[in-house]
Write a protein that holds these residues in place. Sequence first.
Motif, PDB file in Angstrom:
ATOM      1  N   ILE A 154      74.748  62.156  48.628  1.00 57.55           N
ATOM      2  CA  ILE A 154      73.334  61.779  48.633  1.00 57.55           C
ATOM      3  C   ILE A 154      73.290  60.255  48.506  1.00 57.55           C
ATOM      4  O   ILE A 154      74.148  59.665  47.850  1.00 57.55           O
TER       5      ILE A 154
ATOM      6  N   ARG B 272      75.111  55.370  34.847  1.00 54.40           N
ATOM      7  CA  ARG B 272      74.992  56.744  35.339  1.00 54.40           C
ATOM      8  C   ARG B 272      74.380  56.852  36.731  1.00 54.40           C
ATOM      9  O   ARG B 272      74.117  57.955  37.206  1.00 54.40           O
TER      10      ARG B 272
ATOM     11  N   LEU C  27      74.693  55.705  40.881  1.00 51.33           N
ATOM     12  CA  LEU C  27      75.399  55.081  41.995  1.00 51.33           C
ATOM     13  C   LEU C  27      74.462  55.133  43.190  1.00 51.33           C
ATOM     14  O   LEU C  27      73.500  55.908  43.197  1.00 51.33           O
TER      15      LEU C  27
ATOM     16  N   ALA D 202      76.249  59.217  45.825  1.00 52.26           N
ATOM     17  CA  ALA D 202      76.778  60.164  44.838  1.00 52.26           C
ATOM     18  C   ALA D 202      77.021  61.507  45.527  1.00 52.26           C
ATOM     19  O   ALA D 202      76.646  61.690  46.684  1.00 52.26           O
TER      20      ALA D 202
ATOM     21  N   GLU E 219      70.949  63.275  32.271  1.00 48.60           N
ATOM     22  CA  GLU E 219      70.433  64.321  33.164  1.00 48.60           C
ATOM     23  C   GLU E 219      71.526  64.747  34.130  1.00 48.60           C
ATOM     24  O   GLU E 219      72.107  63.927  34.833  1.00 48.60           O
ATOM     25  N   LEU E 220      71.821  66.047  34.161  1.00 53.51           N
ATOM     26  CA  LEU E 220      72.844  66.551  35.070  1.00 53.51           C
ATOM     27  C   LEU E 220      72.232  67.164  36.312  1.00 53.51           C
ATOM     28  O   LEU E 220      72.806  67.098  37.397  1.00 53.51           O
ATOM     29  N   SER E 221      71.080  67.813  36.129  1.00 53.46           N
ATOM     30  CA  SER E 221      70.526  68.573  37.245  1.00 53.46           C
ATOM     31  C   SER E 221      69.013  68.638  37.150  1.00 53.46           C
ATOM     32  O   SER E 221      68.444  68.592  36.053  1.00 53.46           O
ATOM     33  N   SER E 222      68.371  68.739  38.311  1.00 55.51           N
ATOM     34  CA  SER E 222      66.947  69.050  38.374  1.00 55.51           C
ATOM     35  C   SER E 222      66.786  70.244  39.293  1.00 55.51           C
ATOM     36  O   SER E 222      67.466  70.333  40.317  1.00 55.51           O
TER      37      SER E 222
ATOM     38  N   LEU F  48      72.702  69.412  41.416  1.00 54.11           N
ATOM     39  CA  LEU F  48      73.516  69.056  40.249  1.00 54.11           C
ATOM     40  C   LEU F  48      74.384  67.854  40.616  1.00 54.11           C
ATOM     41  O   LEU F  48      75.100  67.891  41.628  1.00 54.11           O
TER      42      LEU F  48
ATOM     43  N   ILE G 158      79.992  56.005  35.288  1.00 55.67           N
ATOM     44  CA  ILE G 158      80.084  56.910  36.441  1.00 55.67           C
ATOM     45  C   ILE G 158      81.043  56.371  37.509  1.00 55.67           C
ATOM     46  O   ILE G 158      81.653  57.144  38.254  1.00 55.67           O
TER      47      ILE G 158
HETATM   48  P1  ATP Z   1      67.697  60.091  37.198  1.00 53.77           P
HETATM   49  O1  ATP Z   1      66.363  60.397  36.579  1.00 53.77           O
HETATM   50  O2  ATP Z   1      68.841  60.202  36.246  1.00 53.77           O
HETATM   51  O3  ATP Z   1      67.699  58.818  38.001  1.00 53.77           O
HETATM   52  P2  ATP Z   1      66.850  61.822  39.312  1.00 53.77           P
HETATM   53  O4  ATP Z   1      65.892  62.700  38.586  1.00 53.77           O
HETATM   54  O5  ATP Z   1      66.326  60.699  40.121  1.00 53.77           O
HETATM   55  O6  ATP Z   1      67.950  61.265  38.280  1.00 53.77           O
HETATM   56  P3  ATP Z   1      67.351  63.993  41.115  1.00 53.77           P
HETATM   57  O7  ATP Z   1      66.629  63.526  42.318  1.00 53.77           O
HETATM   58  O8  ATP Z   1      66.708  64.987  40.236  1.00 53.77           O
HETATM   59  O9  ATP Z   1      67.788  62.712  40.259  1.00 53.77           O
HETATM   60  O10 ATP Z   1      68.818  64.466  41.604  1.00 53.77           O
HETATM   61  C1  ATP Z   1      69.485  65.616  41.071  1.00 53.77           C
HETATM   62  C2  ATP Z   1      70.739  65.209  40.331  1.00 53.77           C
HETATM   63  O11 ATP Z   1      71.560  64.352  41.139  1.00 53.77           O
HETATM   64  C3  ATP Z   1      70.462  64.380  39.082  1.00 53.77           C
HETATM   65  O12 ATP Z   1      70.173  65.206  37.988  1.00 53.77           O
HETATM   66  C4  ATP Z   1      71.759  63.635  38.899  1.00 53.77           C
HETATM   67  O13 ATP Z   1      72.742  64.434  38.269  1.00 53.77           O
HETATM   68  C5  ATP Z   1      72.213  63.387  40.334  1.00 53.77           C
HETATM   69  N1  ATP Z   1      71.826  62.044  40.761  1.00 53.77           N
HETATM   70  C6  ATP Z   1      70.636  61.650  41.208  1.00 53.77           C
HETATM   71  N2  ATP Z   1      70.600  60.350  41.486  1.00 53.77           N
HETATM   72  C7  ATP Z   1      71.837  59.884  41.213  1.00 53.77           C
HETATM   73  C8  ATP Z   1      72.450  58.601  41.298  1.00 53.77           C
HETATM   74  N3  ATP Z   1      71.780  57.548  41.747  1.00 53.77           N
HETATM   75  N4  ATP Z   1      73.742  58.481  40.930  1.00 53.77           N
HETATM   76  C9  ATP Z   1      74.424  59.561  40.487  1.00 53.77           C
HETATM   77  N5  ATP Z   1      73.913  60.791  40.392  1.00 53.77           N
HETATM   78  C10 ATP Z   1      72.625  60.965  40.735  1.00 53.77           C
END
Ligand code: ATP
Length: 439
Positions: A219, A229, A231, A234, A362-365, A409, A424
Amino acid sequence: MEYLLRDLRRTHYTKDVTTDVMGQDVTIMGWVHEIRDLGGIIFLLIRDFKGMIQVTAPSKKVSAEILEDIRALRKESVVAVKGTVQDSNKAPNGVEIIPSEITVLNMADQPLPMDPTEKVKAEIDTRLNSRFLDLRKPGVSAIFKIKNQMFKSVREYFADNDIIEIHTPKLVASATEGGTELFPITYFEREAFLGQSPQLYKQMMMSAGFDKVFEIGQIFRAEEHDTLRHLNEAISIDMEASFMDDEDVMKMLNEMLVKVIADVNEYRSEELNTLEHKIEVPQGKFEVIDYDEAVDLVNSRGVEMEYGEDLSREGEKVLGDAMDDFYFLTGWPTAIKPFYVMPYENKPEKSHAFDLMYKNLELSSGATRIHQYDLLLNQLIAKDLNPESFEAYLKAFKYGMPPHAGWGLGADRVNMVLTGVENIRETVLFPRDRHRLTP
Ligand code: ATP
Ligand code: MG
């Protein structure tokens, strides 16, 4: 000097040169980790992907030619060593190799841009600039051996649950969720973007009747922020399942992570030891806290948070301290979650969206998704998104979209938890961040 393998082949990895092969002739191949020349005897440490072995060359036992070859060696050169295994109470594995033939396959230049023997601790930037050398360190490759186990276990879990692997495009015409976190690219005469999530495609696969799908893929997020945390590229482990709701897919996420952690403990204990890290297998179901309760809890711990707001970094920290290591945060405000999450039927300002947290990370949404065309259209408009750019996606909801739910995740973040690293960047071979595009 020889550079080609010709009919030379490795017979053993260094870790398999044990008392079991005492007296035998073996051929090992690897890198010169260390050379200690004591005059009458020379010790070489040879390292390969699985370990290290001592090669001992006493001037009384080996030819002058071999001694000369060893003296000409430079650290980190690639060699093949043929010799006899004999026991040694001083060598690390209880055995050593007395060489009968040494072949230099590639001599390393000196000085090395960084020391890969872990004797000197280098800064992360120095390490990443010479990542190929950095990755030779057992303490670094251990992270990737654990990551490999994680993906193996994840795939096993999906296979056991009859979930089909898909590959969706990473070159996309429009944003998954709107927002500005997109990398624009030139696609012939048009503008396109790098995919920020497989979300829309995996949902379309529900309408395609594929029942349950998963994808492990890159992604791309054009987020400016520079944290330990995030990148800009990812790996996401994405799952979507038909005829299921948020609770069903939370259960699957829980089960999958328990399996991953159990497997890493079982099959990668050596690497966990190398990293001096322990991760306990979670027992039972992950703790669950509703968003409203979380707001109260965060405020009660002295961090201000209004209903409707996303968690601040401080909020995540106090919540993480109050909860079990792994916990779900459920019942998020609809307004701060993406347009495709299902609002509560009787209280539409709250939604069937959840996050899985590990402490303050946060690991997953995930969420139950909206599967009704009209509601989806309304939510798009409510979020100021243009339905026209979602036409191809919306179409999939008009002709038989089943109820469904799923999650994304972050694989690199799970790897942080499994290995105990705090940055990370450590969990990615060649990380991409705000400042780094090479190597
Ligand atoms: P955060 O609030 O920590 O920036 P997010 O809510 O924007 O995360 P989501 O769009 O919910 O991220 O993406 C689902 C999962 O993908 C996240 O829970 C996280 O584990 C991972 N993820 C998202 N963005 C990144 C990133 N920029 N680098 C690494 N992992 C990511
Ligand atoms: Mg999220």
